[in-house]
Design an enzyme around this catalytic site. Sequence first.
Site, PDB file in Angstrom:
ATOM      1  N   ASP A  46       0.537  65.941  -4.438  1.00  0.00           N
ATOM      2  CA  ASP A  46       0.872  65.082  -5.566  1.00  0.00           C
ATOM      3  C   ASP A  46       2.389  64.927  -5.629  1.00  0.00           C
ATOM      4  O   ASP A  46       3.136  65.874  -5.429  1.00  0.00           O
ATOM      5  CB  ASP A  46       0.345  65.704  -6.869  1.00  0.00           C
ATOM      6  CG  ASP A  46       0.342  64.723  -8.024  1.00  0.00           C
ATOM      7  OD1 ASP A  46      -0.763  64.356  -8.480  1.00  0.00           O
ATOM      8  OD2 ASP A  46       1.437  64.308  -8.478  1.00  0.00           O
ATOM      9  N   ILE A  47       2.844  63.704  -5.936  1.00  0.00           N
ATOM     10  CA  ILE A  47       4.287  63.425  -5.979  1.00  0.00           C
ATOM     11  C   ILE A  47       4.955  64.129  -7.155  1.00  0.00           C
ATOM     12  O   ILE A  47       6.172  64.357  -7.127  1.00  0.00           O
ATOM     13  CB  ILE A  47       4.500  61.891  -6.044  1.00  0.00           C
ATOM     14  CG1 ILE A  47       5.884  61.510  -5.557  1.00  0.00           C
ATOM     15  CG2 ILE A  47       4.239  61.346  -7.438  1.00  0.00           C
ATOM     16  CD1 ILE A  47       6.052  59.999  -5.367  1.00  0.00           C
TER      17      ILE A  47
ATOM     18  N   GLY B 288      -7.078  60.779 -19.187  1.00  0.00           N
ATOM     19  CA  GLY B 288      -5.711  60.795 -18.657  1.00  0.00           C
ATOM     20  C   GLY B 288      -5.571  60.220 -17.262  1.00  0.00           C
ATOM     21  O   GLY B 288      -4.593  60.490 -16.568  1.00  0.00           O
ATOM     22  N   GLN B 289      -6.553  59.406 -16.841  1.00  0.00           N
ATOM     23  CA  GLN B 289      -6.481  58.824 -15.500  1.00  0.00           C
ATOM     24  C   GLN B 289      -5.427  57.721 -15.467  1.00  0.00           C
ATOM     25  O   GLN B 289      -5.441  56.812 -16.299  1.00  0.00           O
ATOM     26  CB  GLN B 289      -7.847  58.256 -15.099  1.00  0.00           C
ATOM     27  CG  GLN B 289      -7.853  57.703 -13.677  1.00  0.00           C
ATOM     28  CD  GLN B 289      -9.235  57.218 -13.253  1.00  0.00           C
ATOM     29  OE1 GLN B 289     -10.186  57.212 -14.036  1.00  0.00           O
ATOM     30  NE2 GLN B 289      -9.329  56.795 -11.997  1.00  0.00           N
TER      31      GLN B 289
ATOM     32  N   HIS C 254      -9.907  60.438  -7.546  1.00  0.00           N
ATOM     33  CA  HIS C 254      -9.194  61.528  -6.876  1.00  0.00           C
ATOM     34  C   HIS C 254      -9.503  62.852  -7.565  1.00  0.00           C
ATOM     35  O   HIS C 254      -9.677  62.910  -8.781  1.00  0.00           O
ATOM     36  CB  HIS C 254      -7.685  61.291  -6.850  1.00  0.00           C
ATOM     37  CG  HIS C 254      -7.091  60.936  -8.185  1.00  0.00           C
ATOM     38  ND1 HIS C 254      -7.191  59.669  -8.713  1.00  0.00           N
ATOM     39  CD2 HIS C 254      -6.418  61.665  -9.097  1.00  0.00           C
ATOM     40  CE1 HIS C 254      -6.596  59.634  -9.891  1.00  0.00           C
ATOM     41  NE2 HIS C 254      -6.130  60.835 -10.160  1.00  0.00           N
TER      42      HIS C 254
HETATM   43  P1  5GP Z   1      -4.288  60.876 -12.668  1.00  0.00           P
HETATM   44  O1  5GP Z   1      -3.334  60.934 -13.816  1.00  0.00           O
HETATM   45  O2  5GP Z   1      -4.756  59.460 -12.413  1.00  0.00           O
HETATM   46  O3  5GP Z   1      -5.397  61.861 -12.731  1.00  0.00           O
HETATM   47  O4  5GP Z   1      -3.451  61.352 -11.408  1.00  0.00           O
HETATM   48  C1  5GP Z   1      -2.681  60.512 -10.633  1.00  0.00           C
HETATM   49  C2  5GP Z   1      -1.748  61.404  -9.880  1.00  0.00           C
HETATM   50  O5  5GP Z   1      -1.166  60.650  -8.833  1.00  0.00           O
HETATM   51  C3  5GP Z   1      -0.593  61.945 -10.734  1.00  0.00           C
HETATM   52  O6  5GP Z   1      -0.642  63.359 -10.749  1.00  0.00           O
HETATM   53  C4  5GP Z   1       0.653  61.417 -10.026  1.00  0.00           C
HETATM   54  O7  5GP Z   1       1.710  62.345 -10.007  1.00  0.00           O
HETATM   55  C5  5GP Z   1       0.145  61.096  -8.639  1.00  0.00           C
HETATM   56  N1  5GP Z   1       0.843  60.016  -7.985  1.00  0.00           N
HETATM   57  C6  5GP Z   1       1.193  58.826  -8.533  1.00  0.00           C
HETATM   58  N2  5GP Z   1       1.810  58.065  -7.610  1.00  0.00           N
HETATM   59  C7  5GP Z   1       1.839  58.793  -6.470  1.00  0.00           C
HETATM   60  C8  5GP Z   1       2.344  58.522  -5.157  1.00  0.00           C
HETATM   61  O8  5GP Z   1       2.892  57.466  -4.846  1.00  0.00           O
HETATM   62  N3  5GP Z   1       2.191  59.509  -4.228  1.00  0.00           N
HETATM   63  C9  5GP Z   1       1.600  60.700  -4.537  1.00  0.00           C
HETATM   64  N4  5GP Z   1       1.529  61.597  -3.548  1.00  0.00           N
HETATM   65  N5  5GP Z   1       1.104  60.977  -5.752  1.00  0.00           N
HETATM   66  C10 5GP Z   1       1.215  60.037  -6.704  1.00  0.00           C
END
Ligand code: 5GP
Length: 114
Positions: free
Chosen positions: A31-32, A93-94, A100
């Site tokens: 994760d970034i 929180g998506q 993923h």
């Molecule tokens: P969500 O909030 O949808 O469950 O998680 C999305 C995740 O994707 C977040 O933890 C965010 O840090 C990660 N993320 C967003 N953009 C990028 C990216 O460009 N590269 C990577 N490796 N992770 C990302």
Amino acid sequence: MGNDCLFCKIAEGKIPANRVYEDEVCLAFPDINPQAPTHVLVIPKVHVSSLATAEDGHTELLGKMLAAAAEIAQRLGLERGYRVVVNTGNDGGQTVHHLHLHVLGGRPMSWPPG
Ligand code: 5GP
Ligand code: ZN
């Protein structure tokens, strides 16, 4: 899906990522914005927008993703334990609308989540 999905671009190799795991149906990369010392995302290679839109035909895929999470945790040395999270929809929180799993480890996790 269309060209606008970030994780489809990563799956297609259009955006580079450090593939810590890959098989025929999914891949994983850090994760970034890590929320734990180890924070890896497991994504399907096909576009599925969320757990809520997964269909009957995705059941095997979902099982393989969970099995991949366990394999990744083992490979990355998370023998003390880890957490697998699937944020789903607005209240979940998506923020990225390509399914993923978050695999988090390397520190104790609190419960319940905020
Ligand atoms: P969500 O909030 O949808 O469950 O998680 C999305 C995740 O994707 C977040 O933890 C965010 O840090 C990660 N993320 C967003 N953009 C990028 C990216 O460009 N590269 C990577 N490796 N992770 C990302
Ligand atoms: Zn996608």
